[in-house]
Design an enzyme around this catalytic site. Structure first.
Site, PDB file in Angstrom:
ATOM      1  N   ALA A   1      52.072  42.796 -26.797  1.00 13.66           N
ATOM      2  CA  ALA A   1      53.310  42.071 -26.539  1.00 13.66           C
ATOM      3  C   ALA A   1      54.477  43.003 -26.811  1.00 13.66           C
ATOM      4  O   ALA A   1      54.334  44.026 -27.485  1.00 13.66           O
ATOM      5  CB  ALA A   1      53.418  40.828 -27.422  1.00 13.66           C
TER       6      ALA A   1
ATOM      7  N   GLU B   1      52.046  47.396 -29.107  1.00 14.02           N
ATOM      8  CA  GLU B   1      53.358  46.826 -29.405  1.00 14.02           C
ATOM      9  C   GLU B   1      54.400  47.455 -28.500  1.00 14.02           C
ATOM     10  O   GLU B   1      54.537  48.685 -28.464  1.00 14.02           O
ATOM     11  CB  GLU B   1      53.758  47.106 -30.862  1.00 14.02           C
ATOM     12  CG  GLU B   1      53.255  46.123 -31.858  1.00 14.02           C
ATOM     13  CD  GLU B   1      53.981  46.239 -33.199  1.00 14.02           C
ATOM     14  OE1 GLU B   1      53.842  45.320 -34.007  1.00 14.02           O
ATOM     15  OE2 GLU B   1      54.692  47.240 -33.440  1.00 14.02           O
ATOM     16  N   CYS B   2      55.146  46.648 -27.774  1.00  8.94           N
ATOM     17  CA  CYS B   2      56.286  47.089 -26.970  1.00  8.94           C
ATOM     18  C   CYS B   2      55.874  48.237 -26.035  1.00  8.94           C
ATOM     19  O   CYS B   2      55.225  47.997 -25.031  1.00  8.94           O
ATOM     20  CB  CYS B   2      57.457  47.465 -27.867  1.00  8.94           C
ATOM     21  SG  CYS B   2      59.045  47.459 -26.991  1.00  8.94           S
ATOM     22  N   GLY B   3      56.237  49.482 -26.331  1.00  6.97           N
ATOM     23  CA  GLY B   3      55.829  50.580 -25.472  1.00  6.97           C
ATOM     24  C   GLY B   3      54.328  50.684 -25.334  1.00  6.97           C
ATOM     25  O   GLY B   3      53.806  51.026 -24.263  1.00  6.97           O
TER      26      GLY B   3
END
Length: 447
Positions: free
Chosen positions: A430, A329-331
């Site tokens: 994502a 997720e993200c990072g």
């Protein structure tokens, strides 16, 4: 034990809500009150400070991403073993998205749906009796939102306080504290907000100073008397907002990867899952005994060199992905890609399990609620399932890669934002942070 609760609100961000919330939490804990905290809206950093101040997890309560039943069940859990629940509102009390009433994500939604009174924090620097006019505008602004009292922040002098208190008395609002302007109580910030709680150089001492501040300048007994018993679900939800991705979850957890919602961890454990943490920064691979790996968001851009040099971590992650799902997720999504540019523009080799590359040197803020329909199965849900969550990042995608898209996104108003993320083999990721499964039929198309 069932707690009474209240909401700390303000006209805008920067009014001092977090500082004064932490001061109250630390002071009540020092007094021996069984205190819990929650945060309105999507936020990873403030709840970690809440947890440090109370000694108990702080949950996120989000009226846009969570159903009313989920909200009630989570609030019930937070109050089941405590005496007082303090909910910190995000941004301004009524700030949210323009959608159906009660589902805007604003702190005011929680005040109305949970029946909690609001203690309004007013930054009174640069004004005097006008502060009462601001407060009066909040009173009766929305049905079911009760403004029960105010705290004056950044007070200049006793004369300053006296004039405002008289004006507040004239409109019938009690003043339950007047806090002098003092920058010593501020918490350091960085690009996504405050520094993380476990990075604060002297957090325990800082919380003690905040407790002293609250004892000296707040009417803690009066604040406690404002609190009322919330309207809560009588039974916990049948399943967590996001079902566990596996029975034994390998969770990356260190200064680079710490953005995981407490309600996810709590729900997964209640559902019988085991969570085993490991540190990529310490060059640890995901534990082999686990059946799924979750790499959450955080600050990989601040540790890109160390992650690039973490050969045991990257090799172990690749072996894990040969046979079991890995999600970022993200990072975490950034770390699963081929490369990451740090703020100076230097490129660092990441895990290479997905083919995209990201940059923190070429910054662009992405912020907002998101609906995500899964285009492929992933640890966050089945293909076709719709999730609610958000994006908040400054990193940009400088090479979209060659992988199959993972999600199709829309914003809070339903506007199509296109496909995003990536899926290759058992690896998915994502920028999207999942808060809760929406349930029901998908609302965005595969097109």
């Amino acid at each position: 034990m069932t707690a009474r609760g209240l909401i700390i609100g303000a006209p805008r961000s920067g009014s001092g809500k977090t500082t004064l919330t932490l001061a109250m939490l630390a002071a009540f804990r020092r007094r021996g009150v069984a205190i819990r905290a929650a945060k309105s809206g999507p936020d990873y950093i403030d709840p970690a400070f809440h947890a440090a101040a109370t000694g108990a997890p702080s949950l996120n309560l989000d009226s846009w991403a969570m159903s009313p039943a989920q909200l009630g069940a989570l609030a019930a859990e937070a109050t089941a073993d405590s005496e007082l629940l303090i909910v910190e509102s995000a941004m301004g009390l009524f700030d949210g998205v323009a959608v159906e009433p009660g589902r805007s994500g604003a702190g005011a939604d929680l005040a109305a749906s949970l029946g909690l009174p609001v203690l309004l924090v007013l930054d009174i620097s640069g004004q005097s009796q006008t502060a009462a006019a601001v407060a009066r505008g909040f009173v009766g602004h929305a049905p079911g939102v009760e403004i029960a009292g105010v705290v004056l922040n950044r007070l200049a002098s006793e004369r300053h306080r006296s004039g405002i208190v008289q004006a507040m008395e004239a409109i019938g609002l009690p003043v339950l504290g007047a806090v002098p302007r003092d920058e010593r109580y501020a918490v350091p910030e960085r690009h996504l907000g405050l520094v993380q709680a476990d990075e604060h150089p002297a957090l325990r001492e800082h919380l003690e100073r905040l407790a002293d501040l609250a004892e000296a300048h707040l009417d803690l007994d009066g604040i406690a008397r404002l609190a009322t018993a919330p309207a809560l679900a009588t039974a916990p939800a049948s399943e967590p907002p996001l079902p566990p991705p596996g029975q034994r979850i390998a969770l990356a957890r260190d200064a680079a990867f710490s953005f995981i919602y407490p309600h996810h961890l709590q729900g997964w454990r209640r559902a019988g899952a085991e969570i085993h943490t490991f540190s990529p920064l310490a060059d640890e691979p995901p534990p082999e005994a686990c059946d799924v790996c979750w790499v959450p968001g955080g600050y990989p851009e601040l540790h890109a060199g160390a992650l690039a040099a973490a050969t045991r971590f990257k090799a172990g992650l690749a072996r894990f992905a040969d046979t079991r799902p890995v999600h970022g997720e993200c990072g975490g999504y950034m770390a699963l890609g081929e490369g990451l540019e740090d703020a100076a523009g230097a490129r660092h080799e990441m895990a290479g399990l997905l083919s995209h590359s990201t940059s923190f040197a070429r910054r662009k803020m992405n912020l907002g609620y998101r609906r995500a329909q899964l285009l492929a199965p992933a640890p966050i849900g089945a293909a076709g399932e719709v999730l609610r969550g958000h994006e908040f990042h400054y990193a940009s995608l400088i090479d979209p890669g060659r992988d199959t898209a993972l999600v199709r996104l829309s914003d809070a108003q339903g506007r199509d934002l296109g496909s995003a993320g990536g899926q290759r083999g058992r690896v998915t990721g994502a920028f999207f942070h999942a808060i809760a499964a929406e349930g029901g039929a998908p609302e965005v198309s595969h097109g």
